[in-house]
Every structure is written in structure tokens, then in C-alpha cells.
Design an enzyme around this catalytic site. Structure first.
Site, PDB file in Angstrom:
ATOM      1  N   LYS A 120       1.024  -1.135   0.055  1.00  0.00           N
ATOM      2  CA  LYS A 120       0.210  -0.090  -0.119  1.00  0.00           C
ATOM      3  C   LYS A 120       0.755   1.221  -0.108  1.00  0.00           C
ATOM      4  O   LYS A 120       0.502   2.262  -0.735  1.00  0.00           O
ATOM      5  CB  LYS A 120      -1.029  -0.083   1.209  1.00  0.00           C
ATOM      6  CG  LYS A 120      -1.793  -1.081   0.781  1.00  0.00           C
ATOM      7  CD  LYS A 120      -2.626  -1.359   2.287  1.00  0.00           C
ATOM      8  CE  LYS A 120      -3.753  -2.437   2.002  1.00  0.00           C
ATOM      9  NZ  LYS A 120      -4.541  -2.928   3.228  1.00  0.00           N
ATOM     10  N   GLN A 176      -5.056  -1.700   9.259  1.00  0.00           N
ATOM     11  CA  GLN A 176      -4.634  -2.916   8.703  1.00  0.00           C
ATOM     12  C   GLN A 176      -5.407  -3.899   9.349  1.00  0.00           C
ATOM     13  O   GLN A 176      -5.250  -4.366  10.768  1.00  0.00           O
ATOM     14  CB  GLN A 176      -3.205  -3.281   8.429  1.00  0.00           C
ATOM     15  CG  GLN A 176      -2.909  -4.611   7.791  1.00  0.00           C
ATOM     16  CD  GLN A 176      -3.305  -4.581   6.275  1.00  0.00           C
ATOM     17  OE1 GLN A 176      -3.346  -3.584   5.670  1.00  0.00           O
ATOM     18  NE2 GLN A 176      -4.010  -5.697   5.927  1.00  0.00           N
ATOM     19  N   ASP A 232     -11.147   2.275   3.338  1.00  0.00           N
ATOM     20  CA  ASP A 232     -11.563   0.872   3.051  1.00  0.00           C
ATOM     21  C   ASP A 232     -13.081   0.829   2.898  1.00  0.00           C
ATOM     22  O   ASP A 232     -13.368  -0.585   2.596  1.00  0.00           O
ATOM     23  CB  ASP A 232     -11.183   0.029   4.534  1.00  0.00           C
ATOM     24  CG  ASP A 232      -9.667  -0.641   4.232  1.00  0.00           C
ATOM     25  OD1 ASP A 232      -9.392  -0.955   3.064  1.00  0.00           O
ATOM     26  OD2 ASP A 232      -9.265  -0.877   5.334  1.00  0.00           O
TER      27      ASP A 232
END
Ligand code: NDP
Length: 284
Positions: free
Chosen positions: A52, A96, A119
């Protein structure tokens, strides 16, 4: 031979388009900054986080890494998220997953401001998706829609069957295919006569989480087969939820593993980060 849907190539196209757009927005003084929080040092999570960060660097998005110890208390993590919610220099926040067992993931997801929820997991983002409002889309399903569209596969009017109903793949996939005017069925572990249902599919999305589960018997001749699964088999080879070799001869188009859905997830995360600055631009 079916059309092999090349997720590597399509994700690269998307990243290149985003890079150009970010450079244009930067000329107008708009910048994106993604905060990436990792708790603990799970090796798989570290690989995802690094990928990422690399994608951010490629596109021209600043990334700020917060690497917290495995023993971080839930309140401490909530505190950091709240601080980043208030920080005008940060447009996107990503925590995460998975988190260590002592931290309630739902609580952390809900702590992220819906305006920074890149997200797309916050209940507000999920609600916006289902009622057709603009908002952050869950990255893996959004990537699948791009794979289909950019491979000239029509969704409208097609029978779409998703095997799997998780919050991160199956359910948002259903909402997105519905939004594209597909006729959608969601199957799961309690579904009866699964093969009869999957054999109706013009577009079959496998998000079962079981190695090579979908074999030829599960698909209709000429179906488009999208494989979300990622596994390492006994020979340490990457494979998906679909038995690629078995299904290949019957499908009209299929995603490989690796190189299919996987690379799209990060590309769509980057798209969500750029979305934060597009929104600023629209509001000004
Ligand atoms: P989950 O384990 O959360 O969900 C699996 C789903 O499959 C559940 O809804 C479950 O049903 C259903 N299921 C399990 N067994 C059967 C069965 N025998 N018949 C029918 N349905 C069944 O997985 P995820 O959705 O998180 O992920 C799915 C796969 O995709 C995994 O391999 C994961 O690693 C991969 N993945 C890949 C990503 C990428 O970027 N490429 C991103 C996210 C995930 P029930 O709800 O009834 O339990």
C-alpha cells in the site's frame, strides 16, 4: 480458450490514470495523505502494508505509517484514530486487519470518520453503498466491477451468483452488481443445492475462502468466473477458490490467481484516497 482477465494490467492502467489525476490536483494545491496503522508485526499484514505504501508513492499520495506494538490497548488505538480524524492533513485512514484478538475490530472500524474511511468498511459507507449514495466503496468488490467493465463484460441483465456473504467481499459485491443492474443471488454455507444455483450464473464470483472449491461442475458453459480467493496449496503455489485448470475449458472469461482480483484491491484503495481530494475539489 477463455479470455484471461488480466488484473495486473488493468490495475496498472488504473494506477497510471490516478497518477495523472493526482498530478493535476496537486497543481491546484490539492494533496492526498493516507494514514496506515498496523498493530503488531504479522508478516502477511506487513507485506500488504508495504504494498500500500509503494502504491501511494507511485501515484503521488503521501503515506504516514503508524506501527504500533502487538500489545497496544484498544483505547490507545481508538485515541490515535480519533486524533487522525481531526487532523486536516490526513484525508484517508486505514487500519490494517486483522487486529490482535484483544481489540474489537468493529469498534475500530466505527471509530474511523466516514469521511476518511478509504476501506469502505464503516457502517455509513456500507449504508451509502446500499442506498446508492456517493461514498467509499469496499475495495475488492469495486475492483471486480472494474475488471468486468474494462474487459467489456456486460453486467446489466446478467444472472450474477456470488458464493460467500462476508462483509468485506460477498455483501458489498452483491450491492455493486445490483447497482450495475445484474440479477444477483448470494450463496453461503447454508445454501442448499449450491451447484444448481451456481450453474445459473452468467457471472460467478467465488469468495468462499476454500482452496480450488469451484470445479467445472459448478459452472455453466460460457460463464464468466471471478476468483477472489487466495491460498497457498500443499506445494506452496498460490491458488484461488476456483480450480482454474478444471474450469478453464468451460468458462468464457476467468481471472487467474495470482494476477486477477488481487492487484485490483490496492488500485481501488488508491482510487478511494484520490476520491478524498476529488471531494475537496468539488466542495470548494
Ligand atoms: P470469509 O471466510 O469471511 O467468508 C467466506 C464465505 O464463504 C462465507 O460467507 C461462508 O458462508 C461461505 N462458505 C464457506 N464454505 C462454503 C460452502 N461450502 N458453500 C458455500 N459457501 C460457503 O472470507 P472472505 O469473504 O473474507 O474471503 C473469501 C476469500 O477471498 C478468501 O480466500 C480470502 O483470502 C480472499 N480475499 C481476497 C482478497 C483479494 O484482495 N484478492 C480480499 C479479501 C479476501 P457463511 O457466511 O455461511 O459462513
Amino acid at each position: 480458450m477463455p479470455q484471461i482477465i488480466d488484473g495486473k494490467k488493468i490495475s496498472q492502467q488504473i494506477k497510471d490514470e490516478l497518477k495523472t489525476e493526482v498530478a493535476e490536483l496537486a497543481k491546484k494545491g490539492r494533496h492526498a495523505c493516507l494514514a496506515v496503522i498496523q498493530v503488531g508485526d504479522d508478516p502477511a499484514s506487513s507485506v500488504y502494508v508495504n504494498n500500500k505504501k509503494k502504491a501511494c508513492a507511485y501515484i503521488g499520495i503521501e503515506s504516514r505509517a503508524y506501527e504500533l506494538s502487538e500489545n497496544t490497548a484498544e483505547d490507545e488505538l481508538v485515541g490515535l484514530v480519533e486524533q487522525l480524524n481531526e487532523d486536516d492533513g490526513v484525508n484517508g485512514i486505514l487500519v490494517q486487519l486483522p487486529l490482535p484478538a484483544h481489540i474489537d475490530e468493529d469498534k475500530i472500524i466505527k471509530a474511523i470518520s466516514p469521511d476518511k474511511d478509504v476501506d469502505g468498511f464503516h457502517p455509513v459507507s456500507v449504508g451509502r453503498l446500499w442506498i446508492g449514495e456517493k461514498g467509499f466503496l469496499s475495495c475488492t468488490p469495486a475492483g471486480i466491477i472494474q475488471l468486468l467493465k474494462r474487459s467489456d463484460i456486460q453486467i446489466e441483465g446478467k444472472e450474477c451468483v456470488i458464493v460467500g456473504r462476508s462483509n468485506i467481499v460477498g455483501k458489498p459485491m452483491a450491492a455493486l452488481l445490483l447497482r450495475e443492474n445484474g440479477t444477483v443471488t448470494v450463496a453461503h454455507s447454508r445454501t442448499k443445492n449450491l451447484r444448481e444455483i451456481t450453474r445459473r450464473a452468467d457471472i460467478l464470483v467465488a469468495a468462499v475462502g476454500k482452496e480450488r472449491f469451484i470445479t467445472k461442475e459448478y459452472i455453466k458453459d460460457g460463464a464468466v468466473v471471478i476468483d477472489v480467493g487466495i491460498h497457498r496449496d500443499a506445494q506452496n503455489h498460490l491458488c484461488g477458490d476456483v480450480d482454474f485448470e478444471d474450469v478453464e475449458s468451460a468458462a468464457s472469461a476467468i481471472t487467474p490467481v495470482p494476477g486477477g482480483v488481487g492487484p485490483m484491491t490496492i488500485a481501488m484503495l488508491m482510487n478511494n484516497c484520490v476520491q478524498t481530494i476529488r471531494t475537496q475539489e468539488e466542495r470548494s
